[in-house]
Design an enzyme around this catalytic site. Structure first.
Site, PDB file in Angstrom:
ATOM      1  CG  HIS A  93     -48.765  34.279  -8.362  1.00 20.98           C
ATOM      2  ND1 HIS A  93     -49.455  33.904  -9.498  1.00 20.98           N
ATOM      3  CD2 HIS A  93     -47.785  35.116  -8.772  1.00 20.98           C
ATOM      4  CE1 HIS A  93     -48.916  34.508 -10.551  1.00 20.98           C
ATOM      5  NE2 HIS A  93     -47.903  35.237 -10.138  1.00 20.98           N
ATOM      6  CG  ASP A 110     -53.964  42.054 -15.475  1.00 21.24           C
ATOM      7  OD1 ASP A 110     -52.993  42.829 -15.356  1.00 21.24           O
ATOM      8  OD2 ASP A 110     -53.838  40.840 -15.712  1.00 21.24           O
ATOM      9  NE  ARG A 134     -47.748  46.699 -17.576  1.00 25.75           N
ATOM     10  CZ  ARG A 134     -47.705  45.641 -16.762  1.00 25.75           C
ATOM     11  NH1 ARG A 134     -48.809  44.976 -16.460  1.00 25.75           N
ATOM     12  NH2 ARG A 134     -46.576  45.249 -16.233  1.00 25.75           N
ATOM     13  CB  SER A 155     -50.531  42.972 -13.444  1.00 27.75           C
ATOM     14  OG  SER A 155     -50.759  41.860 -14.265  1.00 27.75           O
ATOM     15  CE  LYS A 164     -52.535  38.375 -13.660  1.00 31.22           C
ATOM     16  NZ  LYS A 164     -51.870  38.840 -14.876  1.00 31.22           N
TER      17      LYS A 164
HETATM   18  N1  URA Z   1     -47.113  38.863 -14.745  1.00 30.03           N
HETATM   19  C1  URA Z   1     -48.335  39.430 -14.654  1.00 30.03           C
HETATM   20  O1  URA Z   1     -49.318  38.746 -14.407  1.00 30.03           O
HETATM   21  N2  URA Z   1     -48.445  40.748 -14.854  1.00 30.03           N
HETATM   22  C2  URA Z   1     -47.401  41.533 -15.144  1.00 30.03           C
HETATM   23  O2  URA Z   1     -47.581  42.716 -15.307  1.00 30.03           O
HETATM   24  C3  URA Z   1     -46.136  40.940 -15.244  1.00 30.03           C
HETATM   25  C4  URA Z   1     -46.022  39.594 -15.031  1.00 30.03           C
END
Ligand code: URA
Ligand code: CA
Length: 433
Positions: A82, A161, A168, A183, A187
């Protein structure tokens, strides 16, 4: 349990229990906890922080809020990579076939996403015929057979999320390390990763602008990996200037092919070798980083990595001949060079501004509905530290619109030339495990 008590508990600086965090995420996902309470909670976390244990609990609660991809039918350790996002970041296109050629199973679920250029899937779709609409069974078969397949996002992954990130975004609570780290990690874990290799970018074009922030985020994610049984390593890499030369979709596919042929930009190659070596070790296909790197270098030199890319494209309907005939990729109508206005050394190329310039040409998506132009973008000819003569081309703009005055103006403003020699920025800052 009452949400208001948990908000107050976090507000006053206490540590939440596992069941309390699960209660919050479950309630927010099913709608029994309203946005206004969740935003108060997010703000309390932003100010008070979370312990390592709380972060891991939050991550797993979000993982369990929706579907989890089951990759157990794929042999071997599934390592996902990632990147926290950058400009002209072509690494996935190179890394996926490169590590697959070393025997690492790459089962990549990818989205389209917003940004300066498209995501990995958009880029791959610039190869005529290539598609990611395959069944889960086909996906698993292809990974077992070729060690590599890419599928579009399906199922309902981490709905908590999705909802929380959107909240947010409008409540001033994005910039919280525990919330960002959980977050991202939720994923990756929901997508089935056994082990995770993170590329945390730092610099003007990165989400984390300073090295200190990038380091803190990297450590937070590595710690979540440790607490949740997913071995995680992080590399902190430079994103003060774009990675490689190409910024754009089809343009980056060509750059990736060049790199797989051993003829790509030095920084892109080096970052792919560093990240790739970690992936090979995480997958237990080599005993040390040194051994892993030698395997990957040999794979590029022998043509195996490029061959793997071709097999992969073909298995999902792509026209393999683009590897030797890049002119078969989508081409923009106009190619316009930007001449240097003075002689000297390149002292800065502000990554995010180059990204915005590519976006103005149509290379990226501003909203989910916008359409991407796969052919457009920017190809740099100079990087920071390079000497340049007045009149020499700094870069080529690939455009489908005739009027690019604004794009040129932006690029001139953000590519700086100085009389003194400037050292190129350091590419790899730290490796954290
Ligand atoms: N990227 C994400 O996937 N989540 C966040 O909270 C910030 C950046
Ligand atoms: Ca690039």
């Amino acid at each position: 349990m009452r949400m208001v008590d948990l908000i107050e508990k976090k507000r006053d600086g206490y540590e939440l229990a596992t069941e309390e965090i699960q209660f919050i995420i479950r309630g927010y996902t099913d709608g029994t906890i309203p946005d206004y309470q969740m935003s108060a909670f997010a703000m309390a976390v932003l100010f008070r922080g979370m312990t390592e244990r709380e972060r891991a609990d939050l991550t797993m609660a979000m993982v369990h809020s929706g579907d989890m991809i089951d990759l157990s039918a794929i042999e071997g350790i599934k390592v996902d990579k990632h990147s926290t996002g950058g400009v002209g970041d072509t690494t996935t296109l190179v890394l996926a076939p490169l590590v697959a050629s070393a025997g690492v199973p790459v089962a990549k679920m990818s989205g389209r996403g917003l940004g300066h250029t498209g995501g990995t899937i958009d880029k791959l779709e610039s190869v005529p015929g290539f598609h990611v609409e395959i069944s889960n069974e086909e996906f698993i078969r292809l990974v077992n057979e070729n060690k590599l397949s890419v599928i579009g996002q399906s199922g309902d992954l981490t709905p908590a999320d999705k909802k929380l990130y959107a909240l947010r975004d409008v409540t001033g609570t994005v910039d919280s390390i525990p919330l960002i780290a959980s977050s991202i990690m939720s994923k990756k874990i929901a997508a089935g990763a056994d082990a995770i290799c993170l590329d945390v970018k730092t610099g003007a074009g990165a989400f984390m602008k300073t090295l200190e922030d990038a380091r803190e985020l990297a450590r937070a994610m590595v710690s979540i990996g440790r607490h949740t049984g997913r071995k995680t390593i992080a590399v902190i890499s430079d994103m003060s200037q774009p990675l490689g030369y190409a910024v754009g979709n089809a343009l980056e596919v060509k750059e990736a092919v060049d790199t797989l042929k051993g003829k790509g930009p030095e920084d892109l190659r080096e970052l792919c070798l560093v990240l790739g070596s970690h992936m090979v070790v995480l997958a237990q296909k080599a005993g040390s980083l040194k051994e892993a790197r030698a395997m990957l270098e040999a794979s590029i030199a022998s043509g195996n990595a490029l061959e793997k890319f071709k097999v992969f494209l073909k298995s999902q309907g792509g026209d393999v001949s683009v590897a030797d005939h890049p002119e078969k990729l989508p081409q923009a109508k106009f190619q316009i060079d930007l001449p240097a206005l003075e002689s000297g050394y390149i002292s800065g190329i502000t990554a995010d501004e180059v990204g915005l310039a590519a976006m103005m040409l149509g290379a990226g998506r501003a909203t989910k509905e916008s359409k991407i132009d796969l052919s457009v973008g920017i190809v740099l000819h100079k990087k920071v530290g390079d000497p340049v003569k007045k009149g020499e081309s700094l870069l080529t703009i690939h455009a489908n619109q005739e009027d690019i005055a604004e794009v040129k103006e932006k690029l001139y403003k953000h590519i700086r030339i100085s009389k003194e020699k400037t050292a190129p920025p350091r590419l790899i800052w730290e490796e954290i495990e």
